[in-house]
Design a protein around this motif. Structure first.
Motif, PDB file in Angstrom:
ATOM      1  N   SER A  51      93.597  35.005  60.846  1.00 52.50           N
ATOM      2  CA  SER A  51      94.898  34.793  60.798  1.00 52.50           C
ATOM      3  C   SER A  51      95.373  35.113  59.345  1.00 52.50           C
ATOM      4  N   ALA A  52      94.582  34.699  58.161  1.00 49.91           N
ATOM      5  CA  ALA A  52      94.889  35.270  56.883  1.00 49.91           C
ATOM      6  C   ALA A  52      94.908  36.549  56.752  1.00 49.91           C
ATOM      7  N   ILE A  53      93.942  37.447  57.304  1.00 51.68           N
ATOM      8  CA  ILE A  53      93.733  39.035  57.070  1.00 51.68           C
ATOM      9  C   ILE A  53      94.923  39.596  57.750  1.00 51.68           C
ATOM     10  N   GLN A  54      95.671  38.646  58.750  1.00 50.41           N
ATOM     11  CA  GLN A  54      96.297  39.680  59.493  1.00 50.41           C
ATOM     12  C   GLN A  54      98.023  39.651  58.846  1.00 50.41           C
ATOM     13  N   LYS A  55      97.943  38.420  57.854  1.00 57.80           N
ATOM     14  CA  LYS A  55      99.202  38.450  57.246  1.00 57.80           C
ATOM     15  C   LYS A  55      99.311  39.146  56.024  1.00 57.80           C
ATOM     16  N   GLU A  56      98.155  39.865  55.622  1.00 52.85           N
ATOM     17  CA  GLU A  56      98.166  40.674  54.373  1.00 52.85           C
ATOM     18  C   GLU A  56      98.831  41.901  54.730  1.00 52.85           C
ATOM     19  N   LYS A  57      99.433  42.399  53.845  1.00 52.52           N
ATOM     20  CA  LYS A  57     100.439  43.511  53.843  1.00 52.52           C
ATOM     21  C   LYS A  57      99.545  44.824  53.359  1.00 52.52           C
ATOM     22  N   GLU A  58      98.801  44.798  52.187  1.00 53.74           N
ATOM     23  CA  GLU A  58      97.961  45.794  51.643  1.00 53.74           C
ATOM     24  C   GLU A  58      96.380  45.723  51.808  1.00 53.74           C
ATOM     25  N   ASN A  59      95.809  46.742  51.643  1.00 48.89           N
ATOM     26  CA  ASN A  59      94.440  46.857  51.578  1.00 48.89           C
ATOM     27  C   ASN A  59      93.611  45.850  52.542  1.00 48.89           C
ATOM     28  N   LYS A  60      94.039  46.114  53.697  1.00 45.82           N
ATOM     29  CA  LYS A  60      93.512  45.071  54.799  1.00 45.82           C
ATOM     30  C   LYS A  60      92.018  45.498  55.107  1.00 45.82           C
ATOM     31  N   LYS A  61      91.774  46.729  55.217  1.00 47.14           N
ATOM     32  CA  LYS A  61      90.490  47.269  55.434  1.00 47.14           C
ATOM     33  C   LYS A  61      89.575  46.757  54.243  1.00 47.14           C
ATOM     34  N   LEU A  62      89.984  47.038  53.220  1.00 46.61           N
ATOM     35  CA  LEU A  62      89.042  46.651  52.292  1.00 46.61           C
ATOM     36  C   LEU A  62      88.663  45.062  51.885  1.00 46.61           C
ATOM     37  N   LYS A  63      89.724  44.360  52.311  1.00 42.23           N
ATOM     38  CA  LYS A  63      89.630  42.976  52.197  1.00 42.23           C
ATOM     39  C   LYS A  63      88.754  42.607  53.598  1.00 42.23           C
ATOM     40  N   SER A  64      88.937  43.074  54.429  1.00 36.16           N
ATOM     41  CA  SER A  64      88.173  42.964  55.750  1.00 36.16           C
ATOM     42  C   SER A  64      86.663  42.980  55.578  1.00 36.16           C
ATOM     43  N   ALA A  65      86.400  44.327  54.799  1.00 34.64           N
ATOM     44  CA  ALA A  65      85.301  44.707  54.482  1.00 34.64           C
ATOM     45  C   ALA A  65      84.397  43.527  53.762  1.00 34.64           C
ATOM     46  N   PHE A  66      85.220  43.220  52.347  1.00 33.78           N
ATOM     47  CA  PHE A  66      84.712  42.196  51.663  1.00 33.78           C
ATOM     48  C   PHE A  66      84.447  40.989  52.410  1.00 33.78           C
ATOM     49  N   ILE A  67      85.443  40.410  53.266  1.00 32.32           N
ATOM     50  CA  ILE A  67      85.227  39.014  53.903  1.00 32.32           C
ATOM     51  C   ILE A  67      84.130  39.107  54.805  1.00 32.32           C
ATOM     52  N   THR A  68      83.799  40.494  55.366  1.00 28.39           N
ATOM     53  CA  THR A  68      82.651  40.677  56.233  1.00 28.39           C
ATOM     54  C   THR A  68      81.345  40.292  55.618  1.00 28.39           C
ATOM     55  N   LYS A  69      81.145  40.869  54.249  1.00 34.05           N
ATOM     56  CA  LYS A  69      80.140  40.621  53.651  1.00 34.05           C
ATOM     57  C   LYS A  69      79.820  39.375  52.938  1.00 34.05           C
ATOM     58  N   ASP A  70      80.970  38.785  52.790  1.00 29.84           N
ATOM     59  CA  ASP A  70      81.061  37.418  52.175  1.00 29.84           C
ATOM     60  C   ASP A  70      80.337  36.366  53.344  1.00 29.84           C
ATOM     61  N   VAL A  71      81.098  36.530  54.684  1.00 33.22           N
ATOM     62  CA  VAL A  71      80.937  35.766  55.949  1.00 33.22           C
ATOM     63  C   VAL A  71      79.161  35.762  55.906  1.00 33.22           C
ATOM     64  N   LEU A  72      78.712  37.126  56.088  1.00 38.76           N
ATOM     65  CA  LEU A  72      77.192  37.239  56.581  1.00 38.76           C
ATOM     66  C   LEU A  72      76.298  36.734  55.417  1.00 38.76           C
ATOM     67  N   THR A  73      76.797  36.876  54.170  1.00 39.57           N
ATOM     68  CA  THR A  73      75.948  36.017  53.004  1.00 39.57           C
ATOM     69  C   THR A  73      75.851  34.737  53.435  1.00 39.57           C
ATOM     70  N   GLN A  74      77.011  33.803  53.671  1.00 38.11           N
ATOM     71  CA  GLN A  74      76.991  32.532  54.006  1.00 38.11           C
ATOM     72  C   GLN A  74      76.076  32.226  55.189  1.00 38.11           C
ATOM     73  N   LEU A  75      76.314  33.001  56.128  1.00 41.25           N
ATOM     74  CA  LEU A  75      75.577  32.730  57.387  1.00 41.25           C
ATOM     75  C   LEU A  75      74.037  32.942  56.918  1.00 41.25           C
ATOM     76  N   ASP A  76      73.434  33.619  56.357  1.00 40.07           N
ATOM     77  CA  ASP A  76      72.429  33.842  55.570  1.00 40.07           C
ATOM     78  C   ASP A  76      71.750  32.678  54.888  1.00 40.07           C
ATOM     79  N   LYS A  77      72.669  32.523  54.031  1.00 43.20           N
ATOM     80  CA  LYS A  77      72.240  31.500  53.150  1.00 43.20           C
ATOM     81  C   LYS A  77      72.068  30.051  53.624  1.00 43.20           C
ATOM     82  N   LYS A  78      72.840  29.836  55.041  1.00 40.54           N
ATOM     83  CA  LYS A  78      72.854  28.662  55.324  1.00 40.54           C
ATOM     84  C   LYS A  78      72.085  28.414  56.729  1.00 40.54           C
TER      85      LYS A  78
END
Length: 250
Positions: A155-182
């Protein structure tokens, strides 16, 4: 070699010479980004029939960065020939690995995350520790909590007006990092892999590469793909997560 190719190879060698000559880290990074863009534009024109270049952006960027570091060990060869040969080999090997992709192998993050900020840590509401004998009921609630987190991010990323693809890439990396750590990958790997199809904001390439190659791109690599410096991308993501926290706390 035609005149167009000669100009292309000459540009590569010229920029690489500048990279070798400078001792300024910021200037070096800027030159590497410039080199990456020049090579990317050429590959997108000349190689796109054989490879779908956009699908291999991370591999291409990482390969170029590694070549600038390793070429000093090569003698009697121009950098342009070296990097193009390396890219051809990288794409060939990547395609082979994709064909042997296995869903039953738990990935191990191989990139060095030291000193890299992961802004999602404070936000990700996943507090359930992994237990060997976790019940089906516990699994259900864990995945419901995980999906709720991803819905908020979606929901948050859909509201972003700029650099959506870049932000999605960073978020994907962050999510995977958390899943791995936990240790979520130990609970139900197939369900975790399937999440990519349920949430369109997740970067498909990074997600699939994590499970097939057992590695994640660095923040620098992701930023370079989108023609952005690591510091600017980090500031952008910091502001994004700050806005997200404020929204959640309302």
């Amino acid at each position: 070699m035609n005149s167009s190719s000669k100009i292309f190879y000459s540009k590569i060698n010229s920029i690489f010479s500048e990279i070798q000559e400078t001792s300024n880290p910021q200037e070096k990074n800027n030159l590497i980004r410039k080199l990456t863009i020049i090579i990317w534009n050429e590959l997108n024109t000349s190689w796109n029939r054989k490879y779908n270049i956009e699908e291999y952006a991370l591999e291409i960027t990482n390969c170029i960065i590694q070549c600038t570091k390793l070429f000093a060990k090569e003698k009697g060869r121009e950098f342009s020939n070296y990097v193009i040969a390396a890219l051809k080999n990288e794409l060939k090997n990547t395609r082979k690995k994709e064909k042997s992709y296995s869903k039953n192998q738990i990935p191990i993050v191989s990139c060095n995350e030291k000193d890299e900020e992961n802004y999602i840590t404070d936000f990700f509401p996943l507090s359930v520790n992994y237990k060997k004998n976790i019940s089906d009921e516990e699994k259900y609630f864990i995945f419901e909590e995980l999906k709720q987190s991803l819905k908020i991010l979606n929901s948050a990323i859909q509201k972003e007006k700029e650099n959506k693809k870049l932000k999605s890439a960073f978020i994907t990396k962050d999510v995977l990092t958390q899943l791995d750590k936990k240790n979520f990958l130990e609970i139900d790997l197939e369900k975790i892999i399937a999440l990519e199809k349920q949430f369109s904001f997740l970067n498909k390439k990074i997600w699939q590469n994590f499970f097939s190659e057992k590695e994640l791109p660095t923040q620098e690599m992701i930023a370079a793909v989108f023609g952005c410096s690591k510091s600017n991308a980090s500031k952008m993501m910091s502001r994004f997560y700050e806005r997200l926290k404020k929204t959640i706390l309302k």
